[in-house]
Design an enzyme around this catalytic site. Structure first.
Site, PDB file in Angstrom:
ATOM      1  N   LYS A 111     -16.391  -8.230  29.527  1.00 44.47           N
ATOM      2  CA  LYS A 111     -15.717  -6.955  29.825  1.00 44.47           C
ATOM      3  C   LYS A 111     -15.438  -6.155  28.565  1.00 44.47           C
ATOM      4  O   LYS A 111     -15.489  -4.927  28.587  1.00 44.47           O
ATOM      5  CB  LYS A 111     -14.399  -7.194  30.580  1.00 44.47           C
ATOM      6  CG  LYS A 111     -14.589  -7.555  32.041  1.00 44.47           C
ATOM      7  CD  LYS A 111     -13.311  -7.300  32.819  1.00 44.47           C
ATOM      8  CE  LYS A 111     -13.439  -7.713  34.265  1.00 44.47           C
ATOM      9  NZ  LYS A 111     -12.156  -7.639  34.988  1.00 44.47           N
ATOM     10  N   LYS A 194     -24.182 -10.629  38.630  1.00 50.55           N
ATOM     11  CA  LYS A 194     -23.386 -10.699  39.871  1.00 50.55           C
ATOM     12  C   LYS A 194     -23.124  -9.298  40.435  1.00 50.55           C
ATOM     13  O   LYS A 194     -23.043  -8.319  39.679  1.00 50.55           O
ATOM     14  CB  LYS A 194     -22.097 -11.491  39.662  1.00 50.55           C
ATOM     15  CG  LYS A 194     -20.983 -10.750  39.000  1.00 50.55           C
ATOM     16  CD  LYS A 194     -19.654 -11.510  39.138  1.00 50.55           C
ATOM     17  CE  LYS A 194     -18.575 -10.701  38.423  1.00 50.55           C
ATOM     18  NZ  LYS A 194     -17.231 -11.153  38.576  1.00 50.55           N
ATOM     19  N   LYS A 197     -17.944  -4.559  41.191  1.00 47.23           N
ATOM     20  CA  LYS A 197     -17.366  -3.218  41.351  1.00 47.23           C
ATOM     21  C   LYS A 197     -17.659  -2.356  40.137  1.00 47.23           C
ATOM     22  O   LYS A 197     -17.663  -1.146  40.229  1.00 47.23           O
ATOM     23  CB  LYS A 197     -15.843  -3.328  41.437  1.00 47.23           C
ATOM     24  CG  LYS A 197     -15.343  -3.927  42.712  1.00 47.23           C
ATOM     25  CD  LYS A 197     -13.859  -4.231  42.584  1.00 47.23           C
ATOM     26  CE  LYS A 197     -13.373  -4.938  43.825  1.00 47.23           C
ATOM     27  NZ  LYS A 197     -12.084  -5.578  43.651  1.00 47.23           N
TER      28      LYS A 197
END
Ligand code: AMP
Ligand code: TRP
Length: 332
Positions: A111, A194, A197
């Protein structure tokens, strides 16, 4: 007593990965366990969230849980920021967890990307808040998708270290529950990533609010390879997209991947995609209708969250006191 805690972030759209990897399992677990399901808004702000968007997404995720069949009369459904114990226990957890442990967290590395210096301190401490969520209720079982396994191992280490440091057995060591054929739903554009969102491409995921036409189009355009479908799971070697789409079919039809291979093996992707899109639309449409109905009544959804928060506080407060006592904090 067996107690479940699980969380989902109110950031952007709920997608098929959230549904198959998490929410649908929650629906199955609610009969056998005492469950708390939390919309983790404190986790969400570890990356910037527009305030109005955060409120809207909190309601949307709540509507998604309710529409999928999580029953607020039998379970506790609430948003994290309404129970101050999460933030309070997170501070204690910050002082138990070691920097070295957090440095190993792969989700932070993904992230934060190349601009680590610019990531929020909250993003780094994210797994500590997650451990606090679980320990605040002495949860024994935590259903999550594969991607959260490392965070859960950290929560176990933190519980153990707390018990050791304070010479107590106050905190149970939580067990992960990783369930089902779709513990990891992958992107429709790249079977090695994966479904998420945060993927900039909306084509990569099926959102719970997508129309039947959107679902059909996204599945039709999903990345594949030129070969026919394998007739057994051994044939998935080097074919992540086939594995993903057939895994999603298995999860939606509540059958095994082996059976799906037996049914569609040798056939072409085009026919299979048509069957998958019909199945996805049939399974998701009733949930979507109910979500729309609930989202049109925000006061009702907010009421469920505040009732849930009240029930959550009743469990959390005495546990937080026990933890504070163990740490030696004085109180009147
Ligand atoms: P998040 O959207 O990151 O808050 O995740 C909420 C829940 O959905 C967690 O239990 C995740 O493990 C699960 N989840 C998220 N993405 C996926 C995915 N692509 N496949 C399976 N489970 C997922
Ligand atoms: N980190 C989880 C996710 O993104 C959400 C979460 C927060 C959670 N706290 C939790 C999951 C506690 C399980 C238990 O998916």
């Amino acid at each position: 007593m067996k107690r479940i805690f699980s969380g989902v972030q109110p950031t952007g759209n709920l997608h098929l990965g959230n549904y198959l990897g998490a929410i649908r399992n929650w629906v199955h677990l609610q009969d056998d366990y005492d469950c708390l399901f939390c919309i983790v808004d404190l986790h969400a702000i570890t990356v910037w969230q527009d305030p109005a968007g955060l409120s809207a997404n909190t309601r949307e995720v709540t509507a998604g849980l309710l529409a999928a069949g999580v029953d607020p009369a039998d379970n506790i459904i609430f948003n994290q920021s309404q129970v101050s114990g999460h933030a309070e226990l997170a501070w204690i957890v910050n002082c138990v967890a070691r920097l070295g442990w957090l440095n190993r967290m792969t989700q932070f590395k993904e992230k934060a990307g190349k601009h680590k210096e610019n990531a929020s301190v909250g993003l780094y401490a994210y797994p500590n808040l997650m451990a606090a969520d679980i320990l605040l209720y002495k949860a024994t079982h935590v259903p999550v998708g594969e991607d959260q396994k490392q965070h859960l191992e950290l929560a176990r280490d933190i519980a153990q270290k707390f018990n050791n440091d304070y010479k107590t057995d106050l905190l149970p060591i939580p067990e992960p529950l990783i369930l089902g054929a779709a513990a990891r739903v992958m992107s429709l554009r790249d079977g090695t990533k994966k479904m998420s969102k945060s993927d900039p491409s909306d084509q990569s995921r099926i959102n719970m609010t997508d129309s039947a036409e959107d679902i059909a189009r996204k599945i039709r355009k999903a990345k594949t390879d030129p070969d026919n479908l394998p007739d057994s799971p051994e044939g998935f070697e080097g074919r992540p997209e086939a594995a993903n789409l057939m895994g999603v079919y298995a999860a939606l039809s509540e059958s095994s991947i082996k059976d799906v291979c037996a049914q569609f093996g040798g056939g072409q992707f085009s026919g299979f995609k048509q069957a998958l899109s019909d199945l996805a639309v049939a399974k998701l449409a009733p949930i979507q209708d109910e979500m729309r109905r609930l989202m049109a009544d925000p006061a009702h959804v907010d009421g469920i969250l505040s009732d849930g928060a009240e029930k959550a506080r009743a469990i959390a407060e005495p546990i937080l006191k026990e933890i504070q006592d163990a740490a030696g904090f004085l109180r009147a």
